[in-house]
Design a protein around this motif. Structure first.
Motif, PDB file in Angstrom:
ATOM      1  N   GLN A 128       0.876  -1.305  -0.112  1.00 28.12           N
ATOM      2  CA  GLN A 128      -0.157  -0.216  -0.138  1.00 28.12           C
ATOM      3  C   GLN A 128       0.977   1.272  -0.060  1.00 28.12           C
ATOM      4  O   GLN A 128       0.528   2.144  -0.654  1.00 28.12           O
ATOM      5  CB  GLN A 128      -1.034  -0.037   1.174  1.00 28.12           C
ATOM      6  CG  GLN A 128      -1.954   1.216   1.350  1.00 28.12           C
ATOM      7  CD  GLN A 128      -2.927   1.263   0.191  1.00 28.12           C
ATOM      8  OE1 GLN A 128      -3.487   0.368  -0.398  1.00 28.12           O
ATOM      9  NE2 GLN A 128      -3.168   2.384  -0.124  1.00 28.12           N
ATOM     10  N   THR A 129       2.010   1.270   0.740  1.00 25.20           N
ATOM     11  CA  THR A 129       2.873   2.391   0.814  1.00 25.20           C
ATOM     12  C   THR A 129       3.454   2.830  -0.478  1.00 25.20           C
ATOM     13  O   THR A 129       3.604   3.583  -0.955  1.00 25.20           O
ATOM     14  CB  THR A 129       4.029   2.185   1.977  1.00 25.20           C
ATOM     15  OG1 THR A 129       3.417   1.918   3.085  1.00 25.20           O
ATOM     16  CG2 THR A 129       4.731   3.378   2.193  1.00 25.20           C
ATOM     17  N   VAL A 130       3.987   1.367  -1.084  1.00 22.06           N
ATOM     18  CA  VAL A 130       4.630   1.652  -2.343  1.00 22.06           C
ATOM     19  C   VAL A 130       3.640   2.213  -3.466  1.00 22.06           C
ATOM     20  O   VAL A 130       3.804   3.087  -4.346  1.00 22.06           O
ATOM     21  CB  VAL A 130       5.155   0.236  -2.951  1.00 22.06           C
ATOM     22  CG1 VAL A 130       5.647   0.083  -4.524  1.00 22.06           C
ATOM     23  CG2 VAL A 130       6.530  -0.038  -2.116  1.00 22.06           C
ATOM     24  N   ALA A 131       2.280   1.503  -3.341  1.00 16.84           N
ATOM     25  CA  ALA A 131       1.489   2.207  -4.340  1.00 16.84           C
ATOM     26  C   ALA A 131       0.990   3.703  -4.292  1.00 16.84           C
ATOM     27  O   ALA A 131       0.969   4.259  -5.128  1.00 16.84           O
ATOM     28  CB  ALA A 131      -0.071   1.361  -4.074  1.00 16.84           C
ATOM     29  N   GLU A 132       0.959   4.137  -3.022  1.00 14.06           N
ATOM     30  CA  GLU A 132       0.871   5.433  -2.697  1.00 14.06           C
ATOM     31  C   GLU A 132       2.065   6.277  -3.253  1.00 14.06           C
ATOM     32  O   GLU A 132       1.771   7.442  -3.627  1.00 14.06           O
ATOM     33  CB  GLU A 132       0.447   5.577  -1.135  1.00 14.06           C
ATOM     34  CG  GLU A 132      -0.791   5.155  -0.552  1.00 14.06           C
ATOM     35  CD  GLU A 132      -1.066   5.299   0.747  1.00 14.06           C
ATOM     36  OE1 GLU A 132       0.223   5.812   1.626  1.00 14.06           O
ATOM     37  OE2 GLU A 132      -1.733   4.736   1.533  1.00 14.06           O
ATOM     38  N   LYS A 133       3.163   5.882  -2.961  1.00 15.56           N
ATOM     39  CA  LYS A 133       4.234   6.566  -3.422  1.00 15.56           C
ATOM     40  C   LYS A 133       4.099   6.709  -5.048  1.00 15.56           C
ATOM     41  O   LYS A 133       4.806   7.662  -5.478  1.00 15.56           O
ATOM     42  CB  LYS A 133       5.644   5.897  -3.158  1.00 15.56           C
ATOM     43  CG  LYS A 133       5.998   5.962  -1.755  1.00 15.56           C
ATOM     44  CD  LYS A 133       6.303   7.443  -1.116  1.00 15.56           C
ATOM     45  CE  LYS A 133       6.585   7.361   0.283  1.00 15.56           C
ATOM     46  NZ  LYS A 133       6.789   8.745   0.925  1.00 15.56           N
ATOM     47  N   ALA A 134       4.007   5.751  -5.547  1.00 11.34           N
ATOM     48  CA  ALA A 134       3.792   5.607  -7.079  1.00 11.34           C
ATOM     49  C   ALA A 134       2.935   6.494  -7.605  1.00 11.34           C
ATOM     50  O   ALA A 134       2.953   7.278  -8.585  1.00 11.34           O
ATOM     51  CB  ALA A 134       3.317   4.179  -7.700  1.00 11.34           C
ATOM     52  N   GLU A 135       1.645   6.612  -7.037  1.00 14.57           N
ATOM     53  CA  GLU A 135       0.552   7.777  -7.435  1.00 14.57           C
ATOM     54  C   GLU A 135       1.201   8.999  -7.120  1.00 14.57           C
ATOM     55  O   GLU A 135       0.824   9.817  -8.034  1.00 14.57           O
ATOM     56  CB  GLU A 135      -0.577   7.418  -6.336  1.00 14.57           C
ATOM     57  CG  GLU A 135      -1.601   6.264  -6.897  1.00 14.57           C
ATOM     58  CD  GLU A 135      -2.787   6.185  -6.217  1.00 14.57           C
ATOM     59  OE1 GLU A 135      -3.279   7.199  -5.854  1.00 14.57           O
ATOM     60  OE2 GLU A 135      -3.044   4.931  -5.622  1.00 14.57           O
ATOM     61  N   GLN A 136       1.923   9.361  -6.148  1.00 16.37           N
ATOM     62  CA  GLN A 136       2.549  10.675  -5.829  1.00 16.37           C
ATOM     63  C   GLN A 136       3.284  10.876  -6.925  1.00 16.37           C
ATOM     64  O   GLN A 136       3.576  12.013  -7.474  1.00 16.37           O
ATOM     65  CB  GLN A 136       3.085  10.840  -4.579  1.00 16.37           C
ATOM     66  CG  GLN A 136       1.940  10.438  -3.264  1.00 16.37           C
ATOM     67  CD  GLN A 136       2.730  10.606  -1.858  1.00 16.37           C
ATOM     68  OE1 GLN A 136       4.122  10.395  -2.014  1.00 16.37           O
ATOM     69  NE2 GLN A 136       1.926  10.621  -1.017  1.00 16.37           N
ATOM     70  N   THR A 137       4.236  10.074  -7.177  1.00 14.41           N
ATOM     71  CA  THR A 137       5.376  10.203  -8.381  1.00 14.41           C
ATOM     72  C   THR A 137       4.447  10.306  -9.557  1.00 14.41           C
ATOM     73  O   THR A 137       5.104  11.064 -10.563  1.00 14.41           O
ATOM     74  CB  THR A 137       6.251   9.152  -8.496  1.00 14.41           C
ATOM     75  OG1 THR A 137       6.847   8.615  -7.018  1.00 14.41           O
ATOM     76  CG2 THR A 137       7.203   9.147  -9.650  1.00 14.41           C
TER      77      THR A 137
END
Length: 117
Positions: free
Chosen positions: A11-20
């Motif tokens: 979930q954390t990786v997915a959120e970071k990917a969305e932000q990027t």
């Protein structure tokens, strides 16, 4: 490590990917706007250069008609500018030459504008 910890990391990786991804989209928009601005500015500069060349041609024709040696006036103005450390005339003028080749803001029609040089 349990399944809960892995899900949290995903979930954390997915959120970071969305932000990027959002940052990349914002950057893409900014680059497109910058490219548009550069293109518009280049067009405006081109128009201004053309207009300036036209005005220079008119000025040359008028100067020739009234007998003003533009090359001498320009040379004098450049010499005065180079001699003045701050770019302003010592007499409080802006250092620009008038139609008689004299510095200052005097009226060009007040003197004899017929140079036979």
């Amino acid at each position: 490590m349990g399944l809960g910890g892995t899900a949290k990391k995903i979930q954390t990786v997915a959120e970071k990917a969305e932000q990027t991804y959002q940052r990349l989209n914002d950057l893409r928009d900014e680059v497109e706007k910058t490219q548009t601005t550069v293109t518009d500015t280049a067009e405006r500069v081109g128009h201004l250069e053309t207009e300036m060349a036209e005005q220079r041609a008119v000025l040359d024709a008028v100067a020739e008609e009234v007998g003003v040696d533009l090359e001498a006036v320009s040379t004098d103005a450049h010499i005065r500018e180079a001699e003045e450390p701050d770019g302003n005339g010592e007499d409080g003028t802006d250092g620009q030459a008038d139609a008689n080749g004299e510095g200052g803001t005097g009226d060009a029609s007040s003197g004899d504008a017929s140079n036979d040089a």
